[in-house]
Design a protein around this motif. Structure first.
Motif, PDB file in Angstrom:
ATOM      1  N   GLN A  79      55.078  50.145 -26.529  1.00 16.99           N
ATOM      2  CA  GLN A  79      55.764  48.928 -26.945  1.00 16.99           C
ATOM      3  C   GLN A  79      57.186  48.886 -26.397  1.00 16.99           C
ATOM      4  O   GLN A  79      57.661  47.826 -25.982  1.00 16.99           O
ATOM      5  CB  GLN A  79      55.800  48.835 -28.469  1.00 16.99           C
ATOM      6  CG  GLN A  79      56.352  47.504 -28.996  1.00 16.99           C
ATOM      7  CD  GLN A  79      55.532  46.307 -28.542  1.00 16.99           C
ATOM      8  OE1 GLN A  79      54.316  46.266 -28.719  1.00 16.99           O
ATOM      9  NE2 GLN A  79      56.201  45.321 -27.927  1.00 16.99           N
ATOM     10  N   LYS A 102      56.941  47.953 -22.774  1.00 14.20           N
ATOM     11  CA  LYS A 102      56.629  46.526 -22.674  1.00 14.20           C
ATOM     12  C   LYS A 102      57.865  45.677 -22.959  1.00 14.20           C
ATOM     13  O   LYS A 102      58.155  44.722 -22.223  1.00 14.20           O
ATOM     14  CB  LYS A 102      55.504  46.166 -23.648  1.00 14.20           C
ATOM     15  CG  LYS A 102      55.093  44.701 -23.586  1.00 14.20           C
ATOM     16  CD  LYS A 102      53.903  44.437 -24.506  1.00 14.20           C
ATOM     17  CE  LYS A 102      53.508  42.964 -24.476  1.00 14.20           C
ATOM     18  NZ  LYS A 102      52.320  42.695 -25.327  1.00 14.20           N
ATOM     19  N   GLU A 106      59.732  43.112 -20.349  1.00 19.19           N
ATOM     20  CA  GLU A 106      59.961  41.705 -20.696  1.00 19.19           C
ATOM     21  C   GLU A 106      61.410  41.320 -20.365  1.00 19.19           C
ATOM     22  O   GLU A 106      61.666  40.257 -19.797  1.00 19.19           O
ATOM     23  CB  GLU A 106      59.697  41.477 -22.188  1.00 19.19           C
ATOM     24  CG  GLU A 106      58.254  41.602 -22.627  1.00 19.19           C
ATOM     25  CD  GLU A 106      57.424  40.345 -22.393  1.00 19.19           C
ATOM     26  OE1 GLU A 106      57.791  39.524 -21.513  1.00 19.19           O
ATOM     27  OE2 GLU A 106      56.398  40.190 -23.079  1.00 19.19           O
ATOM     28  N   LEU A 127      49.673  47.120 -19.083  1.00 21.58           N
ATOM     29  CA  LEU A 127      50.474  46.277 -19.971  1.00 21.58           C
ATOM     30  C   LEU A 127      50.567  44.876 -19.370  1.00 21.58           C
ATOM     31  O   LEU A 127      50.581  44.722 -18.151  1.00 21.58           O
ATOM     32  CB  LEU A 127      51.885  46.849 -20.141  1.00 21.58           C
ATOM     33  CG  LEU A 127      52.032  48.189 -20.866  1.00 21.58           C
ATOM     34  CD1 LEU A 127      53.461  48.719 -20.699  1.00 21.58           C
ATOM     35  CD2 LEU A 127      51.682  48.048 -22.344  1.00 21.58           C
TER      36      LEU A 127
END
Length: 244
Positions: A11, A14, A18, A79
């Protein structure tokens, strides 16, 4: 920001990607090279793969996004972005002991820009431009529809000439614009793997150039073969042995 990736959870990686893509830093080689190089480091890659193997839900998500590519490699989407449609992909080329010499994929462009880190093995990379040279069968490659098939639509013939070639070893990191026509060749008896940061798509289709026609019809639909969760787990365990 790069150092923050050390030992990061899936996470956290990711979330970091982003930010990289949303900020625009990922659209240039200077912006994407450091993060891709860091994620491709053996310790970081082992950590990411280990986290995926350990979580059945994550394994199922990755399997549903991944497939065995027509260019003879397994395309794993580790991902995928929520805010922006980027993807972190892992490509695996298995040795093919029954084949001899080198295996060359179709010449193609992409619908997106991307940055690649070669993490296992080596391959011979070439880039091309349209111009007097070797004649190929030209197709438009339409992306996978409904998750089941992709399509090749015949466009006639086109001549291409090579403008760049190099043997790329493990550790190489490079960036390719979506318009660049390129292909790779690799030794049939050796494994190879790469980590790819795919940026959001800017085109609706890909250009593909083949030495032989796909078939007699103008449009050919080809079914996509996706790994099962069990197959994906085995593939990832196999990759870990390549990284040792």
């Amino acid at each position: 920001m790069v150092q923050a990736l050390a030992g990061a959870s899936l996470q956290e990686v990711k979330d970091h990607l982003e930010v990289v893509v949303d900020s625009g830093h990922g659209t240039t080689f200077q912006g994407s090279e450091s993060v891709v190089r860091r994620l491709a480091a053996p310790a970081e890659l082992r950590s990411l793969i280990g986290q995926i193997i350990a979580d059945e839900d994550v394994l199922a998500d990755v399997a549903a996004r991944s497939y065995y590519h027509a260019n003879n490699f397994l395309k794993l989407v580790l991902l995928a972005g929520d805010k922006n449609p980027w993807r972190l992909r892992l490509h695996m080329w298995h040795p093919q002991p029954d084949a001899t010499g080198s295996i060359t994929e179709d010449i193609h462009s992409h619908r997106w820009d991307f940055t690649t880190a070669l993490v296992v093995g080596e391959y011979f990379a070439q880039e091309f431009r349209i111009g007097p040279g070797t004649e190929y069968h030209y197709y438009k490659y339409l992306p996978i529809g409904q998750g089941k098939t992709f399509s090749l639509v015949a466009q006639g013939k086109e001549q291409l000439t090579s403008v760049f070639e190099a043997l790329l070893p493990a550790g190489t990191v490079y960036h390719i614009d979506h318009q660049v026509l390129h292909c790779i060749s690799r030794s049939a008896g050796k494994a190879a793997a790469s980590l790819v940061l795919q940026l959001p798509a800017v085109e609706e289709f890909t250009h593909v150039y083949r030495t032989s026609p796909v078939g007699e019809q103008t449009k050919t639909d080809i079914e996509v073969r996706r790994p099962t969760v069990a197959q994906l787990r085995d593939e990832l365990h196999h990759l870990l042995t390549w990284l040792d």
